[in-house]
Motif scaffolding. Sequence first.
Motif, PDB file in Angstrom:
ATOM      1  N   GLY A  31       0.852  -1.111  -0.092  1.00  0.00           N
ATOM      2  CA  GLY A  31       0.094  -0.036  -0.083  1.00  0.00           C
ATOM      3  C   GLY A  31       1.021   1.324   0.051  1.00  0.00           C
ATOM      4  O   GLY A  31       0.656   2.437  -0.697  1.00  0.00           O
ATOM      5  N   SER A  32       1.955   1.273   0.819  1.00  0.00           N
ATOM      6  CA  SER A  32       2.845   2.326   0.776  1.00  0.00           C
ATOM      7  C   SER A  32       3.520   2.623  -0.663  1.00  0.00           C
ATOM      8  O   SER A  32       3.580   3.799  -1.024  1.00  0.00           O
ATOM      9  N   LEU A  33       3.774   1.256  -1.467  1.00  0.00           N
ATOM     10  CA  LEU A  33       4.579   1.530  -2.599  1.00  0.00           C
ATOM     11  C   LEU A  33       3.596   2.252  -3.544  1.00  0.00           C
ATOM     12  O   LEU A  33       3.728   2.833  -4.515  1.00  0.00           O
ATOM     13  N   GLN A  34       2.328   1.786  -3.604  1.00  0.00           N
ATOM     14  CA  GLN A  34       1.431   2.245  -4.345  1.00  0.00           C
ATOM     15  C   GLN A  34       0.901   3.684  -4.094  1.00  0.00           C
ATOM     16  O   GLN A  34       0.944   4.566  -5.265  1.00  0.00           O
ATOM     17  N   ALA A  35       1.046   4.104  -3.042  1.00  0.00           N
ATOM     18  CA  ALA A  35       0.947   5.494  -2.612  1.00  0.00           C
ATOM     19  C   ALA A  35       2.263   6.267  -3.221  1.00  0.00           C
ATOM     20  O   ALA A  35       2.032   7.542  -3.694  1.00  0.00           O
ATOM     21  N   THR A  36       3.393   5.801  -3.080  1.00  0.00           N
ATOM     22  CA  THR A  36       4.668   6.455  -3.837  1.00  0.00           C
ATOM     23  C   THR A  36       4.478   6.524  -5.210  1.00  0.00           C
ATOM     24  O   THR A  36       4.736   7.640  -5.746  1.00  0.00           O
ATOM     25  N   LEU A  37       4.183   5.265  -5.747  1.00  0.00           N
ATOM     26  CA  LEU A  37       3.960   5.444  -7.345  1.00  0.00           C
ATOM     27  C   LEU A  37       2.825   6.474  -7.683  1.00  0.00           C
ATOM     28  O   LEU A  37       2.983   7.054  -8.613  1.00  0.00           O
ATOM     29  N   ALA A  38       1.726   6.345  -7.026  1.00  0.00           N
ATOM     30  CA  ALA A  38       0.643   7.398  -7.349  1.00  0.00           C
ATOM     31  C   ALA A  38       1.140   8.576  -7.117  1.00  0.00           C
ATOM     32  O   ALA A  38       0.813   9.515  -8.115  1.00  0.00           O
ATOM     33  N   LEU A  39       1.721   9.235  -6.297  1.00  0.00           N
ATOM     34  CA  LEU A  39       2.208  10.561  -5.783  1.00  0.00           C
ATOM     35  C   LEU A  39       3.504  10.917  -7.046  1.00  0.00           C
ATOM     36  O   LEU A  39       2.921  11.868  -7.535  1.00  0.00           O
ATOM     37  N   ARG A  40       4.171  10.125  -7.144  1.00  0.00           N
ATOM     38  CA  ARG A  40       5.038  10.468  -8.445  1.00  0.00           C
ATOM     39  C   ARG A  40       4.526  10.489  -9.719  1.00  0.00           C
ATOM     40  O   ARG A  40       4.687  11.424 -10.367  1.00  0.00           O
ATOM     41  N   TYR A  41       3.397   9.512  -9.840  1.00  0.00           N
ATOM     42  CA  TYR A  41       2.992   9.775 -11.353  1.00  0.00           C
ATOM     43  C   TYR A  41       1.893  11.061 -11.243  1.00  0.00           C
ATOM     44  O   TYR A  41       1.962  11.690 -12.296  1.00  0.00           O
ATOM     45  N   LEU A  42       1.353  11.058 -10.131  1.00  0.00           N
ATOM     46  CA  LEU A  42       0.519  12.547 -10.358  1.00  0.00           C
ATOM     47  C   LEU A  42       1.387  13.824 -10.752  1.00  0.00           C
ATOM     48  O   LEU A  42       0.799  14.651 -11.208  1.00  0.00           O
ATOM     49  N   MET A  43       2.496  13.658 -10.072  1.00  0.00           N
ATOM     50  CA  MET A  43       3.471  15.033  -9.950  1.00  0.00           C
ATOM     51  C   MET A  43       4.052  14.880 -11.373  1.00  0.00           C
ATOM     52  O   MET A  43       4.493  15.919 -11.768  1.00  0.00           O
ATOM     53  N   THR A  44       4.670  13.747 -11.760  1.00  0.00           N
ATOM     54  CA  THR A  44       5.398  13.980 -13.022  1.00  0.00           C
ATOM     55  C   THR A  44       5.083  13.426 -14.285  1.00  0.00           C
ATOM     56  O   THR A  44       5.666  13.654 -15.330  1.00  0.00           O
ATOM     57  N   GLY A  45       3.857  12.420 -14.111  1.00  0.00           N
ATOM     58  CA  GLY A  45       3.530  11.510 -15.068  1.00  0.00           C
ATOM     59  C   GLY A  45       4.307  10.411 -15.372  1.00  0.00           C
ATOM     60  O   GLY A  45       4.182   9.709 -16.333  1.00  0.00           O
ATOM     61  N   GLU A  46       5.453  10.394 -14.529  1.00  0.00           N
ATOM     62  CA  GLU A  46       6.307   9.212 -14.862  1.00  0.00           C
ATOM     63  C   GLU A  46       5.807   7.804 -14.302  1.00  0.00           C
ATOM     64  O   GLU A  46       5.038   7.747 -13.570  1.00  0.00           O
ATOM     65  N   ASN A  47       6.319   6.836 -15.140  1.00  0.00           N
ATOM     66  CA  ASN A  47       5.769   5.382 -14.965  1.00  0.00           C
ATOM     67  C   ASN A  47       6.951   4.427 -14.662  1.00  0.00           C
ATOM     68  O   ASN A  47       7.256   3.869 -15.897  1.00  0.00           O
ATOM     69  N   PRO A  48       7.548   4.520 -13.497  1.00  0.00           N
ATOM     70  CA  PRO A  48       8.845   3.635 -13.477  1.00  0.00           C
ATOM     71  C   PRO A  48       8.521   2.107 -13.621  1.00  0.00           C
ATOM     72  O   PRO A  48       9.511   1.204 -13.661  1.00  0.00           O
ATOM     73  N   VAL A  49       7.299   1.765 -13.622  1.00  0.00           N
ATOM     74  CA  VAL A  49       6.961   0.421 -13.785  1.00  0.00           C
ATOM     75  C   VAL A  49       6.105   0.066 -15.117  1.00  0.00           C
ATOM     76  O   VAL A  49       5.207  -0.738 -15.042  1.00  0.00           O
ATOM     77  N   SER A  50       6.502   0.991 -16.102  1.00  0.00           N
ATOM     78  CA  SER A  50       5.976   0.777 -17.120  1.00  0.00           C
ATOM     79  C   SER A  50       6.019  -0.666 -17.805  1.00  0.00           C
ATOM     80  O   SER A  50       7.214  -1.034 -18.208  1.00  0.00           O
ATOM     81  N   ASN A  51       5.219  -1.341 -18.185  1.00  0.00           N
ATOM     82  CA  ASN A  51       5.153  -2.916 -18.499  1.00  0.00           C
ATOM     83  C   ASN A  51       6.003  -3.762 -17.661  1.00  0.00           C
ATOM     84  O   ASN A  51       6.744  -4.457 -18.246  1.00  0.00           O
ATOM     85  N   ALA A  52       5.933  -3.169 -16.449  1.00  0.00           N
ATOM     86  CA  ALA A  52       6.791  -4.186 -15.542  1.00  0.00           C
ATOM     87  C   ALA A  52       5.928  -4.428 -14.160  1.00  0.00           C
ATOM     88  O   ALA A  52       5.138  -3.652 -13.950  1.00  0.00           O
ATOM     89  N   LEU A  53       6.175  -5.627 -13.565  1.00  0.00           N
ATOM     90  CA  LEU A  53       5.834  -5.820 -12.304  1.00  0.00           C
ATOM     91  C   LEU A  53       6.744  -5.936 -11.255  1.00  0.00           C
ATOM     92  O   LEU A  53       7.546  -6.625 -11.582  1.00  0.00           O
ATOM     93  N   LEU A  54       6.381  -5.089 -10.332  1.00  0.00           N
ATOM     94  CA  LEU A  54       7.418  -5.029  -9.111  1.00  0.00           C
ATOM     95  C   LEU A  54       6.848  -6.247  -8.302  1.00  0.00           C
ATOM     96  O   LEU A  54       6.088  -6.221  -7.809  1.00  0.00           O
ATOM     97  N   ILE A  55       7.760  -7.073  -7.835  1.00  0.00           N
ATOM     98  CA  ILE A  55       7.435  -8.187  -6.917  1.00  0.00           C
ATOM     99  C   ILE A  55       8.249  -8.093  -5.771  1.00  0.00           C
ATOM    100  O   ILE A  55       9.656  -7.936  -5.911  1.00  0.00           O
ATOM    101  N   PHE A  56       7.554  -8.195  -4.602  1.00  0.00           N
ATOM    102  CA  PHE A  56       8.208  -7.796  -3.305  1.00  0.00           C
ATOM    103  C   PHE A  56       7.914  -9.453  -2.648  1.00  0.00           C
ATOM    104  O   PHE A  56       7.026  -9.978  -2.593  1.00  0.00           O
ATOM    105  N   ARG A  57       9.354 -10.023  -2.100  1.00  0.00           N
ATOM    106  CA  ARG A  57       9.039 -11.161  -1.358  1.00  0.00           C
ATOM    107  C   ARG A  57       9.655 -10.814  -0.061  1.00  0.00           C
ATOM    108  O   ARG A  57      10.673 -10.596   0.424  1.00  0.00           O
ATOM    109  N   GLY A  58       8.547 -10.859   0.875  1.00  0.00           N
ATOM    110  CA  GLY A  58       9.025 -10.544   2.463  1.00  0.00           C
ATOM    111  C   GLY A  58       9.679 -11.689   2.976  1.00  0.00           C
ATOM    112  O   GLY A  58      10.151 -11.399   4.060  1.00  0.00           O
ATOM    113  N   ASP A  59       9.559 -13.077   2.611  1.00  0.00           N
ATOM    114  CA  ASP A  59      10.006 -13.893   3.137  1.00  0.00           C
ATOM    115  C   ASP A  59      11.894 -13.877   2.954  1.00  0.00           C
ATOM    116  O   ASP A  59      12.748 -14.492   3.522  1.00  0.00           O
ATOM    117  N   THR A  60      12.208 -13.308   1.781  1.00  0.00           N
ATOM    118  CA  THR A  60      13.576 -13.222   1.378  1.00  0.00           C
ATOM    119  C   THR A  60      14.144 -11.622   1.290  1.00  0.00           C
ATOM    120  O   THR A  60      15.377 -11.417   1.051  1.00  0.00           O
TER     121      THR A  60
END
Lengths: 79, 249
Positions: B193-222
């Motif tokens: 949820g925090s990453l979504q907020a970060t991505l949203a704020l960045r996009y709203l301010m700059t129009g940039e999409n650092p995960v264009s055609n990409a999926l960021l995968i976080f693994r909490g176990d590793t």
Amino acid sequence: MIVFLKAGGQLRAMLRPDVDHYTRKVEVDGEKTIAEILKDISVDSAYVALIHVDGKVKDLSYKPSNGQTITLQPPVSGG
Amino acid sequence: MPLSDSEIERYQRQLLVDGWDQERLKSARVLVVGVGGLGGISATYLAAAWVGHLRICDSDRVELSNLNRQILFTAEDIGKPKAALVAKRISAQNPEIEIEAISNKLTEANVSGLASGCDLIIDGLDNHSDRLKLNKASFDLNIPFVYGAINEWLGQLSLFNPPQTACLACLMPEELQNPEVTPVFGALPGVIGSLQATLALRYLMTGENPVSNALLIFRGDTMTFETVTFERRPGCEVCGKTVPFGPRR
């Protein structure tokens, strides 16, 4: 040839890992799709939501090459 | 309109951030669908950053089993509608924000109306079926869609913005075989949820999409992040018709 299947979530239990906590080593006769490999080891592909190999998303028709690691992800949900 | 002295004081730390554009955030309208573990966190951070207008939608009421991860709620909230509770919480946090709380269930019939007029959609949903409805509305209305999802130790994040990018249906087109109950602990939706907020704020301010055609995968176990790339699916029933060239299925 040998391929490595890696999974987390409930898929991990279905995969029955034998290399480490997440990974199963599978011997594959000839060139097969991921769907065929999963069928051979009795893993229901309906529980596979996403597949990625070497940083790229693939689908069940992808034919892995010798030594590749195929990561399988279960359906994800929400909060 | 220039910021007042008290606004400058309140937001001084973020105003120092390189590239920060408060005016753009103030004028932005964001739809957050689902305000449980994921959406509750992202909505809270958008409000703290002073996104001007939030439309929050959730038809659920708080249940006891939500409380291990949906940290905006307490035991006293059990049985109460989540959308109204989150609206009240956010409004107390930042009274400057316009908030619409909608307790309707997301349907194919109402999804376009919910998203209409918004600059961005944030996905806080708990099932893939509803995500596909949101994805379709995102494409039809040309509103970017911040996707976030979790399962056990695994989290995923992307920003779909067709026709510039593929859409969710390119990546996961079908109804998924979801278990009845998905294992989850509180910190994981907090991270995503925090990453979504970060991505949203960045996009709203700059129009940039650092995960264009990409999926960021976080693994909490590793404790690892991995980015995997994907392509537009030519036969995609949502965005495939706009593919200008290439094979169709």
